[in-house]
Design a protein around this motif. Structure first.
Motif, PDB file in Angstrom:
ATOM      1  N   ASN A   4     -25.617  12.603  59.569  1.00 39.14           N
ATOM      2  CA  ASN A   4     -25.519  13.630  58.739  1.00 39.14           C
ATOM      3  C   ASN A   4     -24.735  12.492  57.901  1.00 39.14           C
ATOM      4  N   HIS A  12     -20.837  13.483  57.041  1.00 40.18           N
ATOM      5  CA  HIS A  12     -19.745  13.144  58.166  1.00 40.18           C
ATOM      6  C   HIS A  12     -20.440  12.140  58.873  1.00 40.18           C
ATOM      7  N   THR A  22     -10.967  18.298  48.314  1.00 40.65           N
ATOM      8  CA  THR A  22     -12.707  18.638  48.647  1.00 40.65           C
ATOM      9  C   THR A  22     -13.168  19.600  50.018  1.00 40.65           C
ATOM     10  N   PHE A  23     -14.090  18.993  50.496  1.00 38.48           N
ATOM     11  CA  PHE A  23     -15.131  19.755  51.200  1.00 38.48           C
ATOM     12  C   PHE A  23     -14.114  19.138  52.820  1.00 38.48           C
ATOM     13  N   SER A  54     -14.981  17.881  55.845  1.00 33.12           N
ATOM     14  CA  SER A  54     -15.103  17.116  55.927  1.00 33.12           C
ATOM     15  C   SER A  54     -14.212  15.533  55.494  1.00 33.12           C
ATOM     16  N   THR A  55     -14.599  14.853  54.119  1.00 30.60           N
ATOM     17  CA  THR A  55     -13.299  14.027  54.080  1.00 30.60           C
ATOM     18  C   THR A  55     -11.707  13.608  54.673  1.00 30.60           C
ATOM     19  N   VAL A  79     -13.236  11.085  46.258  1.00 33.28           N
ATOM     20  CA  VAL A  79     -14.422  11.876  46.541  1.00 33.28           C
ATOM     21  C   VAL A  79     -14.811  11.619  45.048  1.00 33.28           C
ATOM     22  N   ASP A 110     -16.021   8.813  49.178  1.00 34.29           N
ATOM     23  CA  ASP A 110     -16.804   9.990  49.956  1.00 34.29           C
ATOM     24  C   ASP A 110     -17.881  10.505  48.416  1.00 34.29           C
ATOM     25  N   MET A 114     -20.491   7.255  50.665  1.00 37.26           N
ATOM     26  CA  MET A 114     -21.184   7.616  51.769  1.00 37.26           C
ATOM     27  C   MET A 114     -21.787   8.897  50.818  1.00 37.26           C
ATOM     28  N   HIS A 151     -27.533  16.813  53.124  1.00 34.18           N
ATOM     29  CA  HIS A 151     -27.051  18.039  53.108  1.00 34.18           C
ATOM     30  C   HIS A 151     -28.453  19.143  52.794  1.00 34.18           C
ATOM     31  N   LYS A 195     -27.621  19.890  49.483  1.00 31.23           N
ATOM     32  CA  LYS A 195     -26.788  18.924  48.072  1.00 31.23           C
ATOM     33  C   LYS A 195     -28.141  19.075  47.384  1.00 31.23           C
ATOM     34  N   GLY A 221     -28.586  14.953  56.554  1.00 35.70           N
ATOM     35  CA  GLY A 221     -28.664  13.376  56.591  1.00 35.70           C
ATOM     36  C   GLY A 221     -27.859  12.742  55.914  1.00 35.70           C
TER      37      GLY A 221
HETATM   38  C1  LIG Z   1     -21.455  17.712  52.419  1.00 33.17           C
HETATM   39  C2  LIG Z   1     -19.722  17.054  51.672  1.00 33.17           C
HETATM   40  C3  LIG Z   1     -19.820  16.111  53.292  1.00 33.17           C
HETATM   41  C4  LIG Z   1     -20.407  16.040  53.876  1.00 33.17           C
HETATM   42  O1  LIG Z   1     -22.143  16.079  54.532  1.00 33.17           O
HETATM   43  P1  LIG Z   1     -22.940  16.290  55.354  1.00 33.17           P
HETATM   44  O2  LIG Z   1     -23.845  16.098  55.455  1.00 33.17           O
HETATM   45  O3  LIG Z   1     -22.888  17.979  55.485  1.00 33.17           O
HETATM   46  O4  LIG Z   1     -22.050  16.524  56.654  1.00 33.17           O
HETATM   47  C5  LIG Z   1     -18.692  14.622  52.867  1.00 33.17           C
HETATM   48  N1  LIG Z   1     -17.738  15.370  51.833  1.00 33.17           N
HETATM   49  C6  LIG Z   1     -18.195  16.016  50.385  1.00 33.17           C
HETATM   50  C7  LIG Z   1     -18.076  16.938  49.650  1.00 33.17           C
HETATM   51  C8  LIG Z   1     -18.775  17.356  51.466  1.00 33.17           C
HETATM   52  O5  LIG Z   1     -19.817  18.224  49.534  1.00 33.17           O
END
Ligand SMILES: *Cc1c(COP(=O)(O)O)cnc(C)c1O
Length: 373
Positions: free
Chosen positions: A60, A62, A84-85, A87-88, A130, A156, A178, A182, A185, A192
């Protein structure tokens, strides 16, 4: 009214026969994961599509981001964005580093490159910006700063699949980018992600990180984890990649319809198109200034929900406001991001969203404002 609710996005699926045909190969090869033939095929097709010299695939996005941060030895402070989401920010914190939040540019919602330098201390080791909504960061300025202070620059690019500037793929900027694949997306492999990079030196540490530090044997050269993309995910990617250009073109038409329907409304603004940038139209964010629009963003979201349209507040709250980080960061340090987070609403956008649904959504927004004619 349409029969089904409209969500902000809907996963792209290839024709099922195409997926079955790919899956048959997996049955023959009996290799389900661990960089099998589908993984290898997708990895090279993606490098070609993204126009990058190298791509490493992950389970994935992340984990791919955590890998980039950890394998590049990022420690201490990391300058990043709170808009941002989750994850970052989590990837930085989970890697043992401290996020230092920089404010954003209101026209593109990406990190304000002019504000980065003043946040650098002797503990800073990296910048993690990002490309929000697929809008390109000021990659040249950020690279200049990274070079001047010897910092790692990790993008990101989860929102930026297929974005390019003057023909150069977005995955070529910085040390590493990165991508997330997902389900929601622009391009998906169910779950992935990938890292793209110029330096051949990164290939081995990235490969090692995603498979327990074990490259070609029982010994482990690093304390890696398990973040491999499996063959079924790679097979989905192989199929979806065939349709991604068509899907971006459909997204473009829908975005333009939103733009023309909603143009000239007081208190409602969009991100500006960026010169030389080929967009992927991954999201359609609109920004409501309640004073002039007449309704708050949340009132608009509620009016849409009453008509079975579920827009999302990407990104609200800021990651620096998360309960998980209570007491650690001050929102007042990123005042522009704080305002944008209160105003933004991302409207439904996916390749097979009917044009009539875009019109209906715009009508609801117009009626809410009281500005419709
Ligand atoms: C979707 C997303 C991620 C994480 O990706 P995953 O594949 O869901 O782990 C990280 N950063 C941003 C900005 C995202 O939108």
């Amino acid at each position: 009214m349409s029969l089904e609710p409209t969500y902000v996005t809907r996963p792209a699926l290839p024709p099922i026969e195409e997926y079955i045909s790919e899956i048959r190969d997996i049955w023959s090869a009996r290799m389900l994961t661990n960089a099998g033939p589908k993984h290898q095929q997708l990895s090279s097709s993606l490098s070609e599509y993204l126009g990058v010299p190298r791509a490493s695939l992950f389970a994935n996005g992340h984990l791919a981001l955590e890998c980039a941060i950890q394998a590049l030895g990022v420690t201490g402070e990391v300058i990043t964005t709170p808009f941002t989401f989750a994850s970052t920010t989590h990837a930085i914190v989970r890697s043992g580093a401290t996020p230092v939040f920089c404010d954003i540019d209101p026209d593109s919602c990406v990190i304000d490159a002019e504000k980065v330098e003043s946040l650098i201390t002797e503990r800073t080791s990296a910048i993690v910006p990002v490309h929000v909504y697929g809008n390109l960061c000021d990659v040249d300025r950020l690279q200049q700063i990274a070079d001047k202070y010897d910092l790692r620059l990790i993008f990101d690019a989860a929102h930026a699949f297929g974005v390019s500037r003057d023909g150069v793929g977005v995955g070529n900027f910085g040390d590493v980018s990165m991508f997330s694949f997902h389900a929601t997306k622009v391009f998906n492999t169910i779950e992935g992600g990938a890292l793209t990079y110029q330096s051949a030196d990164f290939e081995r540490p990235f490969t090692s990180w995603r498979q327990f530090g074990q490259v070609g044997g029982e010994n482990a050269e690093s304390v890696g984890t398990n973040a491999k993309m499996n063959e079924f995910a790679a097979a989905m990617g192989i199929c979806n990649l065939r349709y991604v250009d068509q899907s971006i073109e459909l997204r473009r038409r829908l975005s333009e319809r939103y733009q023309s329907n909603l143009a000239g409304i007081d208190g409602l603004t969009f991100n500006r198109p960026q010169a030389g940038v080929h967009s992927n139209y991954s999201y359609f964010p609109v920004f409501f200034d309640a004073d002039t629009f007449g309704r708050t963003r949340d009132e608009v979201a509620l009016a849409l929900a009453h008509q079975d349209v579920y827009a999302r507040r990407y990104f609200h709250p800021l990651t620096s406001e998360f309960a998980a980080y209570k007491g650690r960061f001050a929102v007042s340090e990123t005042p522009v991001a704080a305002v944008v987070a209160e105003r933004v609403l991302t409207l439904p956008l996916y390749a097979d969203l009917p044009m009539a649904e875009v019109d209906r959504i715009c009508d609801i927004i117009l009626k809410t404002s009281g500005q419709s004619t």
